[in-house]
Design a protein around this motif. Structure first.
Motif, PDB file in Angstrom:
ATOM      1  N   HIS A  20       0.842  -1.191   0.000  1.00 32.21           N
ATOM      2  CA  HIS A  20       0.000   0.000   0.000  1.00 32.21           C
ATOM      3  C   HIS A  20       0.884   1.251   0.000  1.00 32.21           C
ATOM      4  O   HIS A  20       1.906   1.286   0.684  1.00 32.21           O
ATOM      5  CB  HIS A  20      -0.923   0.004   1.220  1.00 32.21           C
ATOM      6  CG  HIS A  20      -1.995   1.038   1.100  1.00 32.21           C
ATOM      7  ND1 HIS A  20      -1.751   2.376   1.320  1.00 32.21           N
ATOM      8  CD2 HIS A  20      -3.285   0.939   0.733  1.00 32.21           C
ATOM      9  CE1 HIS A  20      -2.864   3.053   1.097  1.00 32.21           C
ATOM     10  NE2 HIS A  20      -3.815   2.220   0.745  1.00 32.21           N
ATOM     11  N   TYR A  25       5.925   3.934   1.169  1.00 30.45           N
ATOM     12  CA  TYR A  25       6.568   5.249   1.346  1.00 30.45           C
ATOM     13  C   TYR A  25       7.248   5.304   2.713  1.00 30.45           C
ATOM     14  O   TYR A  25       8.353   5.819   2.859  1.00 30.45           O
ATOM     15  CB  TYR A  25       5.461   6.292   1.220  1.00 30.45           C
ATOM     16  CG  TYR A  25       5.864   7.732   1.074  1.00 30.45           C
ATOM     17  CD1 TYR A  25       6.371   8.236  -0.125  1.00 30.45           C
ATOM     18  CD2 TYR A  25       5.675   8.620   2.124  1.00 30.45           C
ATOM     19  CE1 TYR A  25       6.683   9.579  -0.254  1.00 30.45           C
ATOM     20  CE2 TYR A  25       5.976   9.966   2.001  1.00 30.45           C
ATOM     21  CZ  TYR A  25       6.485  10.436   0.815  1.00 30.45           C
ATOM     22  OH  TYR A  25       6.786  11.768   0.680  1.00 30.45           O
ATOM     23  N   ASN A  59      10.754  14.992  -1.594  1.00 29.46           N
ATOM     24  CA  ASN A  59       9.327  15.334  -1.552  1.00 29.46           C
ATOM     25  C   ASN A  59       8.928  15.835  -0.175  1.00 29.46           C
ATOM     26  O   ASN A  59       8.145  16.774  -0.042  1.00 29.46           O
ATOM     27  CB  ASN A  59       8.494  14.114  -1.961  1.00 29.46           C
ATOM     28  CG  ASN A  59       7.028  14.454  -2.112  1.00 29.46           C
ATOM     29  OD1 ASN A  59       6.676  15.370  -2.850  1.00 29.46           O
ATOM     30  ND2 ASN A  59       6.165  13.755  -1.391  1.00 29.46           N
ATOM     31  N   ARG A  60       9.462  15.214   0.880  1.00 29.99           N
ATOM     32  CA  ARG A  60       9.156  15.697   2.239  1.00 29.99           C
ATOM     33  C   ARG A  60       9.709  17.109   2.443  1.00 29.99           C
ATOM     34  O   ARG A  60       9.082  17.943   3.098  1.00 29.99           O
ATOM     35  CB  ARG A  60       9.740  14.751   3.287  1.00 29.99           C
ATOM     36  CG  ARG A  60       9.099  13.392   3.360  1.00 29.99           C
ATOM     37  CD  ARG A  60       7.622  13.434   3.680  1.00 29.99           C
ATOM     38  NE  ARG A  60       7.310  14.011   4.968  1.00 29.99           N
ATOM     39  CZ  ARG A  60       6.070  14.076   5.478  1.00 29.99           C
ATOM     40  NH1 ARG A  60       5.046  13.577   4.800  1.00 29.99           N
ATOM     41  NH2 ARG A  60       5.853  14.639   6.638  1.00 29.99           N
ATOM     42  N   GLY A  83      -4.049  12.833   1.253  1.00 30.74           N
ATOM     43  CA  GLY A  83      -2.960  11.885   1.016  1.00 30.74           C
ATOM     44  C   GLY A  83      -1.861  12.147   2.024  1.00 30.74           C
ATOM     45  O   GLY A  83      -0.681  12.286   1.697  1.00 30.74           O
ATOM     46  N   GLY A  85      -0.366  10.408   4.417  1.00 34.86           N
ATOM     47  CA  GLY A  85       0.734   9.484   4.666  1.00 34.86           C
ATOM     48  C   GLY A  85       0.924   9.259   6.151  1.00 34.86           C
ATOM     49  O   GLY A  85       0.275   9.889   6.997  1.00 34.86           O
ATOM     50  N   ASP A 109      -6.989  10.712   4.243  1.00 38.45           N
ATOM     51  CA  ASP A 109      -6.292   9.579   3.638  1.00 38.45           C
ATOM     52  C   ASP A 109      -7.269   8.414   3.559  1.00 38.45           C
ATOM     53  O   ASP A 109      -8.250   8.373   4.305  1.00 38.45           O
ATOM     54  CB  ASP A 109      -5.054   9.185   4.476  1.00 38.45           C
ATOM     55  CG  ASP A 109      -3.971   8.507   3.639  1.00 38.45           C
ATOM     56  OD1 ASP A 109      -2.951   9.160   3.336  1.00 38.45           O
ATOM     57  OD2 ASP A 109      -4.163   7.324   3.266  1.00 38.45           O
ATOM     58  N   LEU A 137      -9.755  10.320  -2.293  1.00 38.08           N
ATOM     59  CA  LEU A 137      -9.658  11.587  -3.034  1.00 38.08           C
ATOM     60  C   LEU A 137     -10.751  11.717  -4.092  1.00 38.08           C
ATOM     61  O   LEU A 137     -11.188  12.829  -4.406  1.00 38.08           O
ATOM     62  CB  LEU A 137      -8.260  11.671  -3.683  1.00 38.08           C
ATOM     63  CG  LEU A 137      -7.982  12.846  -4.609  1.00 38.08           C
ATOM     64  CD1 LEU A 137      -8.210  14.190  -3.925  1.00 38.08           C
ATOM     65  CD2 LEU A 137      -6.539  12.771  -5.140  1.00 38.08           C
ATOM     66  N   LEU A 162       0.050  16.201  -2.299  1.00 37.64           N
ATOM     67  CA  LEU A 162       1.453  15.833  -2.480  1.00 37.64           C
ATOM     68  C   LEU A 162       1.618  14.333  -2.643  1.00 37.64           C
ATOM     69  O   LEU A 162       1.216  13.563  -1.756  1.00 37.64           O
ATOM     70  CB  LEU A 162       2.300  16.353  -1.302  1.00 37.64           C
ATOM     71  CG  LEU A 162       2.697  17.826  -1.526  1.00 37.64           C
ATOM     72  CD1 LEU A 162       1.585  18.762  -1.150  1.00 37.64           C
ATOM     73  CD2 LEU A 162       3.969  18.167  -0.827  1.00 37.64           C
ATOM     74  N   GLU A 218      -3.298  -0.166  -5.880  1.00 40.99           N
ATOM     75  CA  GLU A 218      -3.455   1.225  -6.336  1.00 40.99           C
ATOM     76  C   GLU A 218      -2.377   1.517  -7.369  1.00 40.99           C
ATOM     77  O   GLU A 218      -1.213   1.687  -7.025  1.00 40.99           O
ATOM     78  CB  GLU A 218      -3.330   2.186  -5.158  1.00 40.99           C
ATOM     79  CG  GLU A 218      -4.464   2.021  -4.174  1.00 40.99           C
ATOM     80  CD  GLU A 218      -4.688   3.285  -3.380  1.00 40.99           C
ATOM     81  OE1 GLU A 218      -4.936   4.338  -4.006  1.00 40.99           O
ATOM     82  OE2 GLU A 218      -4.616   3.222  -2.157  1.00 40.99           O
TER      83      GLU A 218
HETATM   84  C1  SAM Z   1       3.214   8.639  -1.301  1.00 37.68           C
HETATM   85  S1  SAM Z   1       2.209   9.002   0.086  1.00 37.68           S
HETATM   86  C2  SAM Z   1       2.435  10.760   0.234  1.00 37.68           C
HETATM   87  C3  SAM Z   1       2.341  11.263   1.653  1.00 37.68           C
HETATM   88  C4  SAM Z   1       2.506  12.784   1.813  1.00 37.68           C
HETATM   89  N1  SAM Z   1       1.455  13.497   1.117  1.00 37.68           N
HETATM   90  C5  SAM Z   1       3.838  13.234   1.294  1.00 37.68           C
HETATM   91  O1  SAM Z   1       3.892  13.795   0.184  1.00 37.68           O
HETATM   92  O2  SAM Z   1       4.856  13.041   1.971  1.00 37.68           O
HETATM   93  C6  SAM Z   1       0.574   8.927  -0.669  1.00 37.68           C
HETATM   94  C7  SAM Z   1      -0.544   8.930   0.348  1.00 37.68           C
HETATM   95  O3  SAM Z   1      -1.785   9.078  -0.368  1.00 37.68           O
HETATM   96  C8  SAM Z   1      -2.719   8.133   0.117  1.00 37.68           C
HETATM   97  N2  SAM Z   1      -3.633   7.827  -0.995  1.00 37.68           N
HETATM   98  C9  SAM Z   1      -3.343   7.189  -2.153  1.00 37.68           C
HETATM   99  N3  SAM Z   1      -4.430   7.142  -2.948  1.00 37.68           N
HETATM  100  C10 SAM Z   1      -5.424   7.769  -2.263  1.00 37.68           C
HETATM  101  C11 SAM Z   1      -6.773   8.061  -2.550  1.00 37.68           C
HETATM  102  N4  SAM Z   1      -7.325   7.682  -3.720  1.00 37.68           N
HETATM  103  N5  SAM Z   1      -7.516   8.716  -1.620  1.00 37.68           N
HETATM  104  C12 SAM Z   1      -6.959   9.095  -0.428  1.00 37.68           C
HETATM  105  N6  SAM Z   1      -5.676   8.852  -0.100  1.00 37.68           N
HETATM  106  C13 SAM Z   1      -4.918   8.197  -1.012  1.00 37.68           C
HETATM  107  C14 SAM Z   1      -1.903   6.958   0.577  1.00 37.68           C
HETATM  108  O4  SAM Z   1      -2.583   6.180   1.548  1.00 37.68           O
HETATM  109  C15 SAM Z   1      -0.675   7.645   1.139  1.00 37.68           C
HETATM  110  O5  SAM Z   1      -0.818   7.931   2.494  1.00 37.68           O
END
Ligand code: SAM
Length: 271
Positions: A20, A25, A59-60, A83, A85, A109, A137, A162, A218
């Motif tokens: 996931h 990540y 990215n962080r 999103g 994380g 999320d 989302l 992000l 996903e």
């Molecule tokens: C790669 S992490 C990014 C975390 C943070 N935004 C960052 O940039 O450091 C992507 C996050 O988006 C969430 N995510 C992915 N698809 C999503 C969706 N369709 N709806 C809500 N959350 C989603 C994942 O669970 C994850 O926590």
């Protein structure tokens, strides 16, 4: 939460046998909130794109710089971070409330593991207000209705997307989703996006996406700079525009030189 890949069986929403995004990540960021399938996917991703760890750290850093810019320079006091994380260094509410303690942050999320951690985050959020919504989302109405518990939609809001829009395939209308969110916020609001790139480290990223999409539920869609720029249509881009994220207002030479396979930008909704 690490270790037992069978943990969570019986909870149909928590399938730990497939990787996931939030947990993979987390592996790349050196966290412990992940399962065997996530660690295998993280290793495969790193084989395809050896700079993946540096890229997620970039990215962080981009997240921290953009939130600081929004709070300090743009005067934003409300953040809708979709999103979220798993918690890491410099979470949105920490950066925003570090600049302006009265900042309000709503996290969204769709991962139930992120939800568990978010509840712990909420306890540390005074005197600003932090809330969490478990939602996808694609369900913008649920997000907006839930966010209205904490955010005042007559005042500017920074919508933070992000490293999430690449999980929305073209068939799921990512531009309409972004448009619906920005339609719901008033002029003076902001959109921040980072998105994995089709045209930076192109060969490695193609292999990375192919490997990911063979394993994960996903799927990811890589987009080029033009496709990422389209998310900002109708908005006024802050300098330096849509750039490789390490080139967005770096605070040091080290940040500027950090490898990153993501495009990113920040833009303001005009009056
Ligand atoms: C790669 S992490 C990014 C975390 C943070 N935004 C960052 O940039 O450091 C992507 C996050 O988006 C969430 N995510 C992915 N698809 C999503 C969706 N369709 N709806 C809500 N959350 C989603 C994942 O669970 C994850 O926590």
């Amino acid at each position: 939460m690490s270790g037992d890949p069978s943990a969570g069986q019986g909870n149909h929403r928590l399938n730990t046998s497939v990787p996931h995004p939030a947990r993979v990540y987390d592996v790349w960021l050196g966290g412990k909130d992940n399962y065997a399938a996530d660690r295998a996917a993280a290793e495969a991703g790193q084989r395809a794109f050896p700079l993946v760890t540096q890229s997620v750290r970039s990215n962080r850093a981009f997240l921290a710089r953009t939130v600081e810019y929004l709070a300090r320079e743009a005067g934003i006091r409300q953040f809708l971070d979709i999103g979220t994380g798993l918690p890491s260094a410099d979470n949105t509410h920490e950066v925003a409330q570090g600049v302006a303690p009265d900042s309000r942050v709503v996290y969204v999320d769709n991962d139930p593991v992120v939800m568990v951690h978010a509840q712990a985050l909420l306890t540390g959020a005074e005197p600003g207000m932090t809330d969490y919504i478990e939602a996808d989302l694609r369900d913008t109405q649920k997000i907006l209705d839930g966010a209205a518990r904490v955010l005042d939609f007559t005042r500017p809001v920074a919508v933070m997307l992000l490293a999430i829009l690449h999980f929305i395939a073209d068939d799921d209308h990512p531009y309409q989703i972004t448009g619906a969110l920005m339609d719901a916020v008033p002029p003076g609001s902001y959109l921040t996006v980072s998105h994995i790139a089709k045209d930076i480290y192109a060969a490695e990223m193609a292999a990375f996406a192919q490997g990911w999409n063979e394993q994960a539920a996903e799927k990811v869609t890589l987009r080029d700079r033009g496709e990422v720029s389209r998310f900002f249509a109708g908005l006024d881009l802050a300098e330096p525009g849509v750039v490789q994220i390490s080139a967005w207002r770096p605070r040091s030479e080290e940040e500027a030189a950090a490898p990153a396979a993501l495009w990113g930008g920040v833009a303001r909704k005009p009056s």
